[in-house]
Design an enzyme around this catalytic site. Sequence first.
Site, short mmCIF file in Angstrom:
data_model
loop_
_atom_site.label_atom_id
_atom_site.label_comp_id
_atom_site.label_asym_id
_atom_site.label_seq_id
_atom_site.Cartn_x
_atom_site.Cartn_y
_atom_site.Cartn_z
N ASP A 65 2.19 -70.75 20.58
CA ASP A 65 2.21 -70.56 19.13
C ASP A 65 3.33 -69.60 18.75
O ASP A 65 3.64 -68.70 19.53
CB ASP A 65 0.89 -69.89 18.72
CG ASP A 65 0.08 -70.73 17.75
OD1 ASP A 65 0.29 -71.95 17.72
OD2 ASP A 65 -0.76 -70.16 17.04
N TYR A 67 4.84 -66.27 17.02
CA TYR A 67 4.24 -64.98 16.67
C TYR A 67 3.84 -65.01 15.20
O TYR A 67 4.55 -65.57 14.37
CB TYR A 67 5.26 -63.85 16.89
CG TYR A 67 5.71 -63.68 18.32
CD1 TYR A 67 4.81 -63.39 19.34
CD2 TYR A 67 7.06 -63.77 18.66
CE1 TYR A 67 5.23 -63.21 20.66
CE2 TYR A 67 7.50 -63.59 19.97
CZ TYR A 67 6.58 -63.32 20.96
OH TYR A 67 6.99 -63.14 22.26
N PHE A 78 8.58 -67.13 22.69
CA PHE A 78 8.66 -65.78 23.29
C PHE A 78 9.73 -64.89 22.66
O PHE A 78 9.81 -63.71 22.97
CB PHE A 78 8.87 -65.85 24.82
CG PHE A 78 7.73 -66.47 25.55
CD1 PHE A 78 6.52 -65.81 25.69
CD2 PHE A 78 7.84 -67.75 26.11
CE1 PHE A 78 5.45 -66.39 26.37
CE2 PHE A 78 6.78 -68.33 26.79
CZ PHE A 78 5.58 -67.65 26.92
N HIS A 187 0.68 -66.69 33.20
CA HIS A 187 1.28 -66.35 31.90
C HIS A 187 1.79 -64.91 31.94
O HIS A 187 1.19 -64.05 32.60
CB HIS A 187 0.22 -66.52 30.80
CG HIS A 187 0.81 -66.57 29.43
ND1 HIS A 187 1.08 -65.42 28.71
CD2 HIS A 187 1.18 -67.61 28.65
CE1 HIS A 187 1.60 -65.76 27.55
NE2 HIS A 187 1.68 -67.08 27.48
#
Length: 221
Positions: A65, A67, A78, A187
Site C-alpha cells: 500500500d 504510505y 517504500f 518483510h
Amino acid sequence: MLVKIHKSWQTVLANEFEKTYFEQLISLVKEEYNSKTCFPKETEIFAAFDHCPFDKVKVVIIGQDPYHGFGQANGLCFSVNDGIAFPPSLVNILKEIQTDVQVLFPKSGNLERWADQGVLLLNATLTVRESAAGSHQNKGWETFTDAIIQKISDGKENIVFLLWGGFAKKKGAKIDRNKHHVLETGHPSPLSANRGLWFGNKHFSKTNAYLQSLGKETIDW
C-alpha cells in the site's frame, strides 16, 4: 480510457484499460480524490511506470500500500518524498544496503534514483486515503497490478523479482521462474526484521551479480 502513464505502458496495458473493472476503479479513485485527502498526488499515481518504462525494467520490487501519512507517498513502493522522515521499513532496507553493498546511508528516502535505473517499485494498491491504511484495497488495483506482473513475466526475460514478505510472495506466485530470477525473504518491517527474517538477505548484491552475469548494467543502490 486514456490513462496518463508512460507511452510504453500505454501499449502494454491498452487492453487492461478497457476492462470494466478498471473503468470502475478509476471512477471510484476520482470520486475519492475529489471528496477526501488521498495519496499519492494524482499526478504521481502512476509514477513508478513513468520513471521506469516497460522496455527498461530490470528489477521489480513489490510493495503493498502507499504510505498514508501526509506528504509521504510519491507513487513508488517504500519510497518517500525528499525531506520526509524515513518510515521503519525503509530504514531497514537502507541498513541492509549499507552492509550488503557498502553504500552510505542516504540523506533522502526518495527512491526515484532506483526507478530511473530500471527498478519498478510496484505497490499492489496504487492509492490510499489519508490516515486510513488499506482503504483502497479490494477495489480493483490488485487485479491491475497482477496483470502488470503477468505482462512482465510473459513479455520479458531475466527480470529480477524481489519478493519481501508473505504478501509479496503470494503476489508473485504467477511469475515464470524458468525465465526470471526470483529472490524471496522476510518483510523489512521491524516486526519481521527483528525476528531475523530480513537482515543479511543480500538481495542487492545478489541482484547486481545476476545482472552482471547477463552483461547488463548493475543498479547503483
